[in-house]
Design a protein around this motif. Structure first.
Motif, mmCIF file in Angstrom:
data_model
loop_
_atom_site.group_PDB
_atom_site.id
_atom_site.type_symbol
_atom_site.label_atom_id
_atom_site.label_comp_id
_atom_site.label_asym_id
_atom_site.label_seq_id
_atom_site.Cartn_x
_atom_site.Cartn_y
_atom_site.Cartn_z
ATOM 1 N N GLY A 16 0.825 -1.218 0.000
ATOM 2 C CA GLY A 16 0.000 0.000 0.000
ATOM 3 C C GLY A 16 0.850 1.255 0.000
ATOM 4 O O GLY A 16 0.566 2.208 0.727
ATOM 5 N N ASN A 18 1.291 3.389 -2.469
ATOM 6 C CA ASN A 18 0.937 4.392 -3.473
ATOM 7 C C ASN A 18 0.482 5.703 -2.858
ATOM 8 O O ASN A 18 0.447 6.725 -3.528
ATOM 9 C CB ASN A 18 -0.173 3.851 -4.392
ATOM 10 N N LEU A 21 0.348 6.792 4.462
ATOM 11 C CA LEU A 21 1.457 6.399 5.347
ATOM 12 C C LEU A 21 2.436 5.482 4.625
ATOM 13 O O LEU A 21 3.649 5.578 4.831
ATOM 14 C CB LEU A 21 0.902 5.712 6.596
ATOM 15 N N ARG A 41 -2.656 -2.577 -5.044
ATOM 16 C CA ARG A 41 -3.617 -2.755 -6.144
ATOM 17 C C ARG A 41 -3.681 -1.520 -7.039
ATOM 18 O O ARG A 41 -4.240 -1.579 -8.119
ATOM 19 C CB ARG A 41 -4.997 -3.067 -5.569
ATOM 20 N N SER A 42 -3.145 -0.369 -6.574
ATOM 21 C CA SER A 42 -3.176 0.855 -7.393
ATOM 22 C C SER A 42 -1.762 1.239 -7.792
ATOM 23 O O SER A 42 -0.832 1.097 -6.988
ATOM 24 C CB SER A 42 -3.777 2.017 -6.600
ATOM 25 N N ASP A 64 -3.616 -7.478 -5.256
ATOM 26 C CA ASP A 64 -4.801 -7.190 -4.441
ATOM 27 C C ASP A 64 -4.665 -7.992 -3.152
ATOM 28 O O ASP A 64 -4.820 -9.214 -3.148
ATOM 29 C CB ASP A 64 -6.068 -7.580 -5.204
ATOM 30 N N LEU A 65 -4.386 -7.302 -2.078
ATOM 31 C CA LEU A 65 -4.047 -7.964 -0.813
ATOM 32 C C LEU A 65 -5.275 -8.249 0.051
ATOM 33 O O LEU A 65 -5.141 -8.539 1.235
ATOM 34 C CB LEU A 65 -3.012 -7.113 -0.050
ATOM 35 N N ASN A 91 1.758 -2.471 5.555
ATOM 36 C CA ASN A 91 1.037 -1.212 5.753
ATOM 37 C C ASN A 91 -0.382 -1.224 5.192
ATOM 38 O O ASN A 91 -1.268 -0.565 5.750
ATOM 39 C CB ASN A 91 1.846 -0.082 5.085
ATOM 40 N N TYR A 156 -12.302 -3.163 12.485
ATOM 41 C CA TYR A 156 -10.976 -2.532 12.402
ATOM 42 C C TYR A 156 -10.249 -2.655 13.744
ATOM 43 O O TYR A 156 -9.073 -3.019 13.797
ATOM 44 C CB TYR A 156 -11.157 -1.065 12.009
ATOM 45 N N LYS A 160 -6.730 -4.613 14.316
ATOM 46 C CA LYS A 160 -5.502 -3.941 14.756
ATOM 47 C C LYS A 160 -5.056 -4.426 16.141
ATOM 48 O O LYS A 160 -3.863 -4.452 16.432
ATOM 49 C CB LYS A 160 -5.698 -2.423 14.735
ATOM 50 N N PHE A 189 -3.760 10.537 11.574
ATOM 51 C CA PHE A 189 -2.970 11.098 10.485
ATOM 52 C C PHE A 189 -3.872 11.539 9.342
ATOM 53 O O PHE A 189 -4.923 10.937 9.097
ATOM 54 C CB PHE A 189 -1.964 10.054 9.961
ATOM 55 N N THR A 191 -4.811 11.203 6.072
ATOM 56 C CA THR A 191 -4.737 10.320 4.895
ATOM 57 C C THR A 191 -6.170 9.979 4.479
ATOM 58 O O THR A 191 -7.132 10.359 5.157
ATOM 59 C CB THR A 191 -4.011 8.998 5.211
#
Ligand code: NAP
Length: 251
Positions: A16, A18, A21, A41-42, A64-65, A91, A156, A160, A189, A191
């Protein structure tokens, strides 16, 4: 002393990378001397430009994770790139917001698969190689919700919190193989991940009011922690979840 933080000749996989973070971490590792394999994926053209302008080599691996399907391909591509894999930064992650009563099984699986399951199997695949090499650094991106429950993000928070537990578990198993497994717990952050919070004036204000540093984090604020955990400077550091949060958890 500054040599302890140098990553010259090393290869880092950052998932990740692209944007957000992941991009800041990839650029920080490149500025410290590492070549970068960005898996995601991007397309990561902006990151490529930043890494190459730091004088380092860059490889993008499309992956694609959300499932473990591309895991071996990512690690193989990284090894083919420079013949070595020294650093893995897990990440890539997603967040889905809903009251716990309304969370769907689809959202639950998407969050747990991306944030936890793929992270584990990428770590496993990388560690097989790192163990043979006798050295390696794995950095997981955890969250304040590795410590707290959060609001309307139960999957989430579960993912985490599990990343923190897994960081401890893998550190226990792999420290003796020369592999350091640690995590960074970013605070709030600016983002894509926090766009919805920042768009909500009330939530945004309440969050800011609790941050002792008096500002949201900017992705570059993670650079120091990432380079520390990727470098020789952290060789005897195993299994920590390092908050980089402007003091949030101290409040
Ligand atoms: P972001 O801008 O949304 O970045 C998330 C990254 O993960 C993007 O590169 C995204 O790619 C990638 N990703 C998501 N699903 C993927 C998939 N299925 N396959 C491949 N790549 C995928 O948010 P961010 O804040 O930089 O998030 C990075 C990490 O930090 C996440 O693990 C997040 O949970 C964690 N974190 C963020 C904060 C914060 O305040 N921002 C705080 C604590 C922890 P696309 O661009 O293609 O979607």
């Amino acid at each position: 002393m500054s040599n302890m933080f140098k990553l010259d000749g090393q290869t880092a996989v950052v998932t990740g990378a692209n944007t957000g973070l992941g991009q800041a971490i990839a650029v920080a590792l490149a500025q410290a001397g590492a070549d970068i394999v960005a898996a995601g994926r991007s397309a990561a053209d902006d990151t490529r430009a930043l890494v190459e302008s730091a004088g380092r080599r860059f490889l993008f691996v499309e992956a694609d994770l959300s499932s473990t399907a591309p895991v071996q391909h990512v690690i193989d591509a990284a090894l083919n790139f420079q013949g070595r894999l020294d650093i893995l930064v897990n990440n890539a992650g997603i967040i889905r917001r809903a009251d716990a009563l309304d969370v769907t099984e689809e959202d639950w699986d998407a969050v747990l698969d991306t944030n936890l399951k793929t992270l584990f199997f990428l770590s496993q695949a990388a560690a097989g190689h790192m163990a043979r090499q006798g050295a390696g650094k794995i950095i997981n991106i955890a969250s304040l919700l590795s410590f707290q429950g959060g609001i309307r993000v139960p999957a989430y928070a579960a993912s985490k919190s599990a990343v923190a537990g897994l960081t401890h578990a893998l550190a226990n198993e792999w420290a003796a193989k020369g592999i350091n497994v640690n995590a960074i717990a970013p605070g709030y952050f600016e983002t894509n991940n926090t766009q919805a919070l920042r768009d909500d004036a009330q939530r945004s204000e309440a969050i800011l009011a609790r941050i002792p540093a008096g500002r949201w984090g900017s992705p570059a604020d993670l650079a120091g922690a990432a380079v520390f955990l990727a470098s020789r400077a952290s060789d005897y550091v195993h299994g920590i979840v390092l908050p980089v949060d402007g003091g949030w958890l101290a409040r």
